[in-house]
Design an enzyme around this catalytic site. Structure first.
Site, PDB file in Angstrom:
ATOM      1  N   HIS A  76      -5.469 -12.932  -9.855  1.00  0.00           N
ATOM      2  CA  HIS A  76      -5.988 -13.155  -8.503  1.00  0.00           C
ATOM      3  C   HIS A  76      -7.292 -12.379  -8.337  1.00  0.00           C
ATOM      4  CE1 HIS A  76      -2.489 -14.772  -5.825  1.00  0.00           C
ATOM      5  NE2 HIS A  76      -2.569 -15.424  -6.977  1.00  0.00           N
ATOM      6  N   TYR A 117      -2.375 -11.065   4.015  1.00  0.00           N
ATOM      7  CA  TYR A 117      -1.782  -9.973   4.793  1.00  0.00           C
ATOM      8  C   TYR A 117      -2.165 -10.245   6.247  1.00  0.00           C
ATOM      9  CZ  TYR A 117      -1.290  -7.334   0.408  1.00  0.00           C
ATOM     10  OH  TYR A 117      -0.955  -6.925  -0.864  1.00  0.00           O
ATOM     11  N   PRO A 140       5.005  -0.707   0.828  1.00  0.00           N
ATOM     12  CA  PRO A 140       4.530  -1.745  -0.089  1.00  0.00           C
ATOM     13  C   PRO A 140       3.237  -2.436   0.346  1.00  0.00           C
ATOM     14  CG  PRO A 140       6.550  -2.431   1.011  1.00  0.00           C
ATOM     15  CD  PRO A 140       6.313  -1.018   1.392  1.00  0.00           C
TER      16      PRO A 140
HETATM   17  P1  FAS Z   1      13.187   2.342  -9.810  1.00  0.00           P
HETATM   18  O1  FAS Z   1      13.888   2.740  -8.547  1.00  0.00           O
HETATM   19  O2  FAS Z   1      12.722   0.939  -9.988  1.00  0.00           O
HETATM   20  O3  FAS Z   1      14.137   2.641 -11.071  1.00  0.00           O
HETATM   21  C1  FAS Z   1      14.938   3.818 -11.108  1.00  0.00           C
HETATM   22  C2  FAS Z   1      16.154   3.519 -11.976  1.00  0.00           C
HETATM   23  O4  FAS Z   1      16.915   4.717 -12.101  1.00  0.00           O
HETATM   24  C3  FAS Z   1      17.045   2.462 -11.353  1.00  0.00           C
HETATM   25  O5  FAS Z   1      17.356   1.464 -12.304  1.00  0.00           O
HETATM   26  C4  FAS Z   1      18.290   3.241 -10.932  1.00  0.00           C
HETATM   27  O6  FAS Z   1      19.476   2.486 -11.056  1.00  0.00           O
HETATM   28  C5  FAS Z   1      18.287   4.389 -11.925  1.00  0.00           C
HETATM   29  N1  FAS Z   1      18.950   5.610 -11.437  1.00  0.00           N
HETATM   30  C6  FAS Z   1      18.919   6.127 -10.185  1.00  0.00           C
HETATM   31  N2  FAS Z   1      19.656   7.251 -10.136  1.00  0.00           N
HETATM   32  C7  FAS Z   1      20.173   7.453 -11.381  1.00  0.00           C
HETATM   33  C8  FAS Z   1      21.013   8.443 -11.964  1.00  0.00           C
HETATM   34  N3  FAS Z   1      21.472   9.462 -11.241  1.00  0.00           N
HETATM   35  N4  FAS Z   1      21.347   8.319 -13.267  1.00  0.00           N
HETATM   36  C9  FAS Z   1      20.857   7.286 -14.013  1.00  0.00           C
HETATM   37  N5  FAS Z   1      20.056   6.312 -13.520  1.00  0.00           N
HETATM   38  C10 FAS Z   1      19.721   6.406 -12.214  1.00  0.00           C
HETATM   39  N6  FAS Z   1       6.581  -1.845  -4.708  1.00  0.00           N
HETATM   40  C11 FAS Z   1       5.542  -2.689  -4.598  1.00  0.00           C
HETATM   41  O7  FAS Z   1       4.485  -2.407  -5.154  1.00  0.00           O
HETATM   42  N7  FAS Z   1       5.656  -3.846  -3.870  1.00  0.00           N
HETATM   43  C12 FAS Z   1       6.824  -4.204  -3.253  1.00  0.00           C
HETATM   44  O8  FAS Z   1       6.913  -5.238  -2.611  1.00  0.00           O
HETATM   45  C13 FAS Z   1       7.939  -3.366  -3.355  1.00  0.00           C
HETATM   46  N8  FAS Z   1       9.131  -3.699  -2.781  1.00  0.00           N
HETATM   47  C14 FAS Z   1      10.193  -2.842  -2.875  1.00  0.00           C
HETATM   48  C15 FAS Z   1      11.433  -3.136  -2.296  1.00  0.00           C
HETATM   49  C16 FAS Z   1      12.507  -2.244  -2.391  1.00  0.00           C
HETATM   50  C17 FAS Z   1      13.830  -2.592  -1.743  1.00  0.00           C
HETATM   51  C18 FAS Z   1      12.348  -1.024  -3.085  1.00  0.00           C
HETATM   52  C19 FAS Z   1      13.492  -0.025  -3.163  1.00  0.00           C
HETATM   53  C20 FAS Z   1      11.134  -0.724  -3.675  1.00  0.00           C
HETATM   54  C21 FAS Z   1      10.049  -1.632  -3.590  1.00  0.00           C
HETATM   55  N9  FAS Z   1       8.814  -1.358  -4.193  1.00  0.00           N
HETATM   56  C22 FAS Z   1       7.760  -2.183  -4.093  1.00  0.00           C
HETATM   57  C23 FAS Z   1       8.618  -0.164  -4.942  1.00  0.00           C
HETATM   58  C24 FAS Z   1       9.216  -0.390  -6.311  1.00  0.00           C
HETATM   59  O9  FAS Z   1       8.625  -1.506  -6.904  1.00  0.00           O
HETATM   60  C25 FAS Z   1       9.072   0.889  -7.069  1.00  0.00           C
HETATM   61  O10 FAS Z   1       7.786   1.451  -6.907  1.00  0.00           O
HETATM   62  C26 FAS Z   1       9.361   0.721  -8.537  1.00  0.00           C
HETATM   63  O11 FAS Z   1      10.645   0.169  -8.664  1.00  0.00           O
HETATM   64  C27 FAS Z   1       9.256   2.117  -9.171  1.00  0.00           C
HETATM   65  O12 FAS Z   1       9.832   2.055 -10.412  1.00  0.00           O
HETATM   66  P2  FAS Z   1      10.709   3.291 -10.948  1.00  0.00           P
HETATM   67  O13 FAS Z   1       9.991   4.543 -10.675  1.00  0.00           O
HETATM   68  O14 FAS Z   1      11.101   2.909 -12.328  1.00  0.00           O
HETATM   69  O15 FAS Z   1      11.978   3.359  -9.978  1.00  0.00           O
HETATM   70  C1  PHB Z   2       5.216  -8.962  -3.379  1.00  0.00           C
HETATM   71  O1  PHB Z   2       4.823 -10.049  -3.844  1.00  0.00           O
HETATM   72  O2  PHB Z   2       6.415  -8.601  -3.415  1.00  0.00           O
HETATM   73  C2  PHB Z   2       4.213  -8.029  -2.743  1.00  0.00           C
HETATM   74  C3  PHB Z   2       2.877  -8.275  -2.921  1.00  0.00           C
HETATM   75  C4  PHB Z   2       1.946  -7.430  -2.337  1.00  0.00           C
HETATM   76  C5  PHB Z   2       2.382  -6.358  -1.580  1.00  0.00           C
HETATM   77  C6  PHB Z   2       3.741  -6.109  -1.408  1.00  0.00           C
HETATM   78  C7  PHB Z   2       4.666  -6.953  -1.987  1.00  0.00           C
HETATM   79  O3  PHB Z   2       1.475  -5.535  -0.999  1.00  0.00           O
END
Ligand code: FAS
Ligand code: PHB
Length: 388
Positions: free
Chosen positions: A72, A200, A292
């Protein structure tokens, strides 16, 4: 069990770090609380900064991304019926990649399988000890047995609710937080995206985002009160609300369909310093959370992994300079992304009970962005990702 780097968490941060370390000949074991299916069922981020794309290339997990990802070169910021396109390519020479976090995680899992890396699922009750000794130890329960993993370094990639950040003594952690008084209700649908780029939208009824996963799969969000529950929203109610928050000519061409995923994500800004404690190094959501709005969450996890994988490779080979400067270097980029995510969230959302001055400031910010190429260039530089 023995390894060089023990990694807690098989999300994008943990798996990407493991993959990069393994490719450099550093051994790892990954401990994950959930099942692989649970990890891969999560629907989260959708936008990759170009530096994240390049890091995934370096990890050797770019083949499907290059084939299925969608570059994009801009996005649209809408306010009412006014639409402002931010031209990333013209303003910065850079672009972003639309490729879901779920796909990134799946590609990393496959690559780790090919490496023969040990990724243990269903792990519980992790206790981290000896962080100030030459070798640290993780004690954990797996398949009903208490086990012991000895390692040189521990990477805490276990997200916001994980165990690693809390292993750093509370009186040695500095935490910074802003909890937003609303969440994002997200819907995934097998429908063609309403626009070829992301929109957005700041509307009187609240924020909305039109995003996508492919030419046939869309991802939409609307700002909702924290008291809402996803099950309170029928698909029809969601589509009606989304139409009300998009510019008229966009809403008119929205293709709706059944939701295949529907969830509400709370929004918060959070940073915990330092990101290192002895042999323990935090990366990703374990250390910081961004709303996000700026598409920074996944990309900041990649940013931390960029610094940490090089530091750990050097440290395993005897050069500790990288691990000694990791926390400071990673946090410098984290705080800039934290600021951008907070600023775009403030600019694009309606805050319950805000006064007319706040509304006027939001309007003035958007007006200035529309009138100033310098302001647009600043937005584009931050959105496409600041240099490592
Ligand atoms: P993660 O949370 O992805 O991974 C951590 C891992 O550790 C998980 O698999 C978990 O099960 C494991 N874990 C936790 N505790 C543990 C323990 N005690 N023992 C062993 N394992 C354990 N970011 C965006 O840029 N755009 C978005 O739209 C967006 N939407 C999101 C929606 C939600 C609901 C959430 C929660 C986050 C969102 N995010 C978004 C942010 C998200 O993408 C995170 O930044 C990304 O998953 C970060 O990756 P990790 O740091 O690997 O953490
Ligand atoms: C998404 O596609 O999930 C998305 C994209 C841009 C954002 C947040 C979420 O800023």
């Amino acid at each position: 069990m023995n390894t060089e780097v023990a990694i807690i968490g098989a999300g994008p941060a943990g798996l990407l770090l493991s993959q990069l370390l393994n490719r450099a000949g550093v051994s790892t074991v990954v401990l994950e609380r959930q099942t692989r299916a649970h990890v891969l069922a999560r629907i989260r981020a959708g936008i990759l900064e170009w530096s994240t794309v390049e890091l995934l290339r370096a990890a050797g997990v770019d083949v499907r991304m290059e084939r299925e990802g969608i570059p994009h070169e801009g996005c649209v910021l809408a306010s009412g019926d006014t639409q402002l396109r931010i031209d990333f390519r013209a303003l910065t020479g850079r672009q972003v990649m639309v490729y879901g976090q779920t796909e990134v995680t799946s590609d990393l899992y496959e690559a780790q399988d090919a490496m023969g890396t040990e990724v243990l699922h269903g792990v519980s009750d992790i206790e981290i000890t000896d962080l100030d000794a030459a070798r640290s130890v993780l004690h954990f329960t797996h398949e009903g047995a208490r086990r012991r993993l000895s390692c040189l370094f521990v990477a805490g990639c276990d997200g916001f609710h994980g165990v690693s950040r809390r292993t750093i003594p509370a009186d040695r952690r500095r935490e910074f937080e802003r909890v937003y008084p609303f969440g994002w209700l997200g819907v995934l649908s097998e429908t063609p995206p309403v626009h070829h780029e992301l929109i957005y939208s700041n509307a009187p009824r609240g924020f909305a985002l039109a995003s996508q996963r492919s030419e046939t799969r869309s991802r939409y969000y609307v700002q909702v009160p924290l008291t809402d529950k996803a099950e309170d929203w029928s698909d029809e109610a969601f589509w009606d609300e989304l139409r009300r928050r998009l510019p008229g000519e966009v809403a008119a061409r929205l293709v709706t369909g059944p939701s295949i995923e529907k969830s509400i994500a709370p929004l918060r800004s959070f940073v915990s310093e330092p990101m290192r404690w002895g042999n323990l190094f935090l990366a990703g959501d374990a250390a910081h959370i961004v709303p996000p709005t700026g598409a920074k969450g996944l990309n900041l996890a990649a940013s931390d992994v960029h610094y940490l994988h090089r530091a750990l490779i050097d440290a395993v080979r005897g050069d500790r300079a990288g691990i000694d400067s990791y926390s400071e270097r990673a946090l410098r980029r984290v705080w800039k992304a934290m600021r951008f995510s907070w600023a775009t969230t403030t600019m694009m959302h309606r805050f319950e009970g805000e006064d007319s001055f706040a509304e006027a400031m939001r309007r003035a910010t958007l007006d200035h962005l529309g009138a100033s190429e310098t302001a647009q260039k600043d937005f584009a530089e931050n959105y496409t990702g600041l240099p490592f």
